[in-house]
Design an enzyme around this catalytic site. Structure first.
Site, mmCIF file in Angstrom:
data_model
loop_
_atom_site.group_PDB
_atom_site.id
_atom_site.type_symbol
_atom_site.label_atom_id
_atom_site.label_comp_id
_atom_site.label_asym_id
_atom_site.label_seq_id
_atom_site.Cartn_x
_atom_site.Cartn_y
_atom_site.Cartn_z
ATOM 1 N N PRO A 38 0.822 -1.201 0.000
ATOM 2 C CA PRO A 38 0.000 0.000 0.000
ATOM 3 C C PRO A 38 0.860 1.256 0.000
ATOM 4 O O PRO A 38 1.853 1.349 0.731
ATOM 5 C CB PRO A 38 -0.797 -0.132 1.302
ATOM 6 C CG PRO A 38 -0.873 -1.597 1.536
ATOM 7 C CD PRO A 38 0.437 -2.138 1.062
ATOM 8 N N GLU A 39 0.498 2.218 -0.836
ATOM 9 C CA GLU A 39 1.238 3.467 -0.916
ATOM 10 C C GLU A 39 0.494 4.560 -0.167
ATOM 11 O O GLU A 39 -0.539 4.311 0.465
ATOM 12 C CB GLU A 39 1.481 3.826 -2.381
ATOM 13 C CG GLU A 39 2.332 2.779 -3.087
ATOM 14 C CD GLU A 39 2.910 3.281 -4.400
ATOM 15 O OE1 GLU A 39 2.947 4.490 -4.642
ATOM 16 O OE2 GLU A 39 3.326 2.429 -5.202
#
Length: 274
Positions: A2-3
């Site tokens: 996840p960014e």
């Protein structure tokens, strides 16, 4: 992994259910995730009221008077707000129980299949070592093209790796670096020190625009990420280059290329990006 938009989406999803509520108990079903879980998490959090839910880079902090729980989602981590009687799955490692309100009691559950996430502790008035030496947040005024230009002077590393350096700016991960460089018309392989001030100004503006839009659209949603409400994000449908090797550029029709930079897949249009 996840960014920043996915982590910010998570923060926005859980914050209304947590802020102002008192923690009644903490259940740790294993002693560690990526690293050992400090004893302060179980010993000090119960009885404390959550004052704020903050995101710093890709970390989330649950602030209380006695300290802060520091969480990272790793590659497969998910935080969900659930009823206290929700069935416990194999990878449900942590439950933070919250006092009952008019909507009933709730738990914040941390699920992490691969256990690359973390749950650590930050004493009040301190900065955890993982948060030290980080660059500015990309959606703040502290981040702009002038900063990128000054920090890049003399650097021979590829501009994409430079943009992903957390000491330069936090939270611009692989997907969004590729997308911002495409939008700015910059070849990701170009030496960071060879990019002009004007082009960095455009790059910084595109980073801000793309991250803000991705947050609004709910993040990028790869295989392992689901929003706190159980719904996937939709920004993945709008990616211009990432994951599109061999497909035609949406702007000029040239086939998108792929290479490996810094052990990460990189995608670009050889016609639009110079």
């Amino acid at each position: 992994m996840p960014e920043l938009p996915e982590v910010e989406t998570t923060r926005r999803g859980i914050a209304p259910h947590l802020i102002g509520r008192r923690i009644t108990s903490v259940v740790l079903r294993r002693p560690d995730l990526r690293w050992p879980i400090p004893p302060e998490v179980g010993a000090l959090l119960p009885g404390q009221r959550i004052e704020e839910v903050e995101r710093r880079a890709k970390y989330l902090l649950l602030h209380t008077e006695v300290g802060s729980a520091l969480l990272h989602l790793g590659m497969t981590g998910v935080l969900r707000v659930l009823p206290p009687d929700a069935p416990v799955g194999k990878h449900d490692h942590v439950d933070i129980a919250l006092e009952a309100t008019t909507v009933g009691a709730r738990i914040l559950r941390f699920t992490d299949a691969r256990r690359f996430g973390c749950l650590l502790w930050q004493p009040p008035g301190t900065t955890h070592e993982l948060l030290e030496n980080l660059g500015p947040e990309p959606l703040t005024d502290a981040f702009d093209g002038d900063l990128l230009w000054h920090l890049s002077r003399g650097r021979t590393a590829a501009v994409k790796l430079f943009l992903m350096d957390n000491a330069v700016v936090v939270g611009v991960g692989n997907i969004y670096a590729s997308e911002a460089l495409f939008a700015a018309g910059i070849d990701p392989r170009r030496a960071a020190g060879s990019v002009s001030r004007a082009r960095y100004a455009r790059l910084a503006a595109e980073v801000k625009r793309i991250l803000a839009w991705a947050i609004e659209r709910g993040g990028t949603t790869l295989r392992d990420f689901i929003n706190p409400d159980g719904m996937p994000g939709y920004f993945v449908r709008e990616l211009q280059v990432y994951g599109r090797e061999g497909e035609p550029c949406r702007t000029c029709g040239t086939a998108i290329r792929q290479a490996v930079l810094g052990q990460r897949s990189t995608f670009w249009c050889p016609n639009c990006q110079k």
